[in-house]
Design a protein around this motif. Sequence first.
Motif, PDB file in Angstrom:
ATOM      1  N   LEU A   1      45.268  25.572  13.828  1.00  0.00           N
ATOM      2  CA  LEU A   1      44.074  24.996  13.587  1.00  0.00           C
ATOM      3  C   LEU A   1      43.173  25.121  14.830  1.00  0.00           C
ATOM      4  O   LEU A   1      43.926  25.160  15.972  1.00  0.00           O
ATOM      5  CB  LEU A   1      44.098  23.298  13.346  1.00  0.00           C
ATOM      6  CG  LEU A   1      44.756  23.053  11.697  1.00  0.00           C
ATOM      7  CD1 LEU A   1      44.866  21.645  11.897  1.00  0.00           C
ATOM      8  CD2 LEU A   1      43.931  23.479  10.838  1.00  0.00           C
TER       9      LEU A   1
ATOM     10  N   ARG B   1      42.964  19.988  16.638  1.00  0.00           N
ATOM     11  CA  ARG B   1      43.974  19.209  16.007  1.00  0.00           C
ATOM     12  C   ARG B   1      43.527  17.754  15.904  1.00  0.00           C
ATOM     13  O   ARG B   1      44.024  16.956  15.116  1.00  0.00           O
ATOM     14  CB  ARG B   1      45.292  19.103  16.949  1.00  0.00           C
ATOM     15  CG  ARG B   1      46.087  20.421  16.925  1.00  0.00           C
ATOM     16  CD  ARG B   1      46.547  20.689  15.207  1.00  0.00           C
ATOM     17  NE  ARG B   1      47.655  21.776  15.165  1.00  0.00           N
ATOM     18  CZ  ARG B   1      48.769  21.561  14.810  1.00  0.00           C
ATOM     19  NH1 ARG B   1      49.248  20.327  14.725  1.00  0.00           N
ATOM     20  NH2 ARG B   1      49.594  22.796  14.763  1.00  0.00           N
TER      21      ARG B   1
ATOM     22  N   ILE C   1      36.522  22.556   9.596  1.00  0.00           N
ATOM     23  CA  ILE C   1      37.731  22.947   9.923  1.00  0.00           C
ATOM     24  C   ILE C   1      38.193  24.446   9.823  1.00  0.00           C
ATOM     25  O   ILE C   1      37.934  25.072   8.972  1.00  0.00           O
ATOM     26  CB  ILE C   1      38.843  22.517   8.634  1.00  0.00           C
ATOM     27  CG1 ILE C   1      38.602  20.611   8.694  1.00  0.00           C
ATOM     28  CG2 ILE C   1      40.404  22.532   8.982  1.00  0.00           C
ATOM     29  CD1 ILE C   1      39.550  20.121   7.146  1.00  0.00           C
TER      30      ILE C   1
ATOM     31  N   VAL D   1      41.045  27.196  10.246  1.00  0.00           N
ATOM     32  CA  VAL D   1      42.342  27.586   9.965  1.00  0.00           C
ATOM     33  C   VAL D   1      42.739  29.157  10.446  1.00  0.00           C
ATOM     34  O   VAL D   1      41.852  29.719   9.703  1.00  0.00           O
ATOM     35  CB  VAL D   1      42.937  27.357   8.677  1.00  0.00           C
ATOM     36  CG1 VAL D   1      44.558  27.356   8.679  1.00  0.00           C
ATOM     37  CG2 VAL D   1      42.693  25.907   8.490  1.00  0.00           C
TER      38      VAL D   1
ATOM     39  N   VAL E   1      47.355  19.964   6.197  1.00  0.00           N
ATOM     40  CA  VAL E   1      46.577  21.294   5.915  1.00  0.00           C
ATOM     41  C   VAL E   1      47.751  22.213   5.617  1.00  0.00           C
ATOM     42  O   VAL E   1      48.707  22.346   6.348  1.00  0.00           O
ATOM     43  CB  VAL E   1      46.030  21.812   7.255  1.00  0.00           C
ATOM     44  CG1 VAL E   1      45.514  23.009   6.997  1.00  0.00           C
ATOM     45  CG2 VAL E   1      44.831  20.907   7.781  1.00  0.00           C
TER      46      VAL E   1
ATOM     47  N   LEU F   1      45.952  17.549  10.925  1.00  0.00           N
ATOM     48  CA  LEU F   1      44.656  17.237  11.341  1.00  0.00           C
ATOM     49  C   LEU F   1      44.320  15.618  11.659  1.00  0.00           C
ATOM     50  O   LEU F   1      44.239  15.164  10.754  1.00  0.00           O
ATOM     51  CB  LEU F   1      43.653  18.126  10.892  1.00  0.00           C
ATOM     52  CG  LEU F   1      42.061  17.825  11.352  1.00  0.00           C
ATOM     53  CD1 LEU F   1      41.782  18.241  12.688  1.00  0.00           C
ATOM     54  CD2 LEU F   1      40.943  18.317  10.238  1.00  0.00           C
TER      55      LEU F   1
END
Length: 252
Positions: free
Chosen positions: A34, A37, A50, A52, A190, A208
Amino acid sequence: MMRAACLLLLLLLGLPAARAQEAAAVPPSLTAELSVRRVEVTTAFSGAEILVFGATERLIGPEGDEVLVLVIGPETSMMVRQKVNAMGFWINGPSARFNRVPSYWALASTRPLTAMLDRVERADLRLALDQLPLVQLGAQGPTFRNALANLQQEAGLWVDRDRPIEVSGGRLFHARLPLPATVAHGLYQVQVMLVRNRRVVARQELRLDVVRTGTSAFIADVAREQPVLYAIACIIMAGLAGWIGSVVFRRG
């Protein structure tokens, strides 16, 4: 001499098979991370994203591996009420309470799920909103569940549309999933999954943390730990706002 030659031939013939078995024993490689965090929610928080990203060992594409990302927020409970018309007035009718409701749910994939996974695999992984294990109490029927899904989707908390995962260089990928301003605080799960031959062959789980900070955290703590004091403060503030408004407009 003949015996040694036969042994050498057998070793040479068996070497590729041994290498194939050794390669098959190595688990598929998937690395994901990520960009952050921890997301801090303040009074000025208007939403976030978010991000990723990661890499795979093999090429990503229709003829190679595929990647999907699933984000699930902390569970909560929600009430859905049906409005009924009584003599021209809309009043509250039957209601259903749902437990184990994910406060956030979003999915991204390199291709549509129907092209990546078979029906059984999708059902086992619950990769659809209608497959969430919600506990429904009170009034029954799919109408209330559909209403819950519509409310969450309109608020941007359930993202069920196919969001693409972008691929760079054949093996690098990244996905962006929106977090609305009304997102709940807590730990978010996630899951990054590697799909090969229409089955998930590798998985990596990330965490997260969405936390309230500053004034919003203080207000949330007071509302949770001292609800009576919070209610009194809200009444006083509403009265002050009304009094100030009346003074301003009277002068005008």
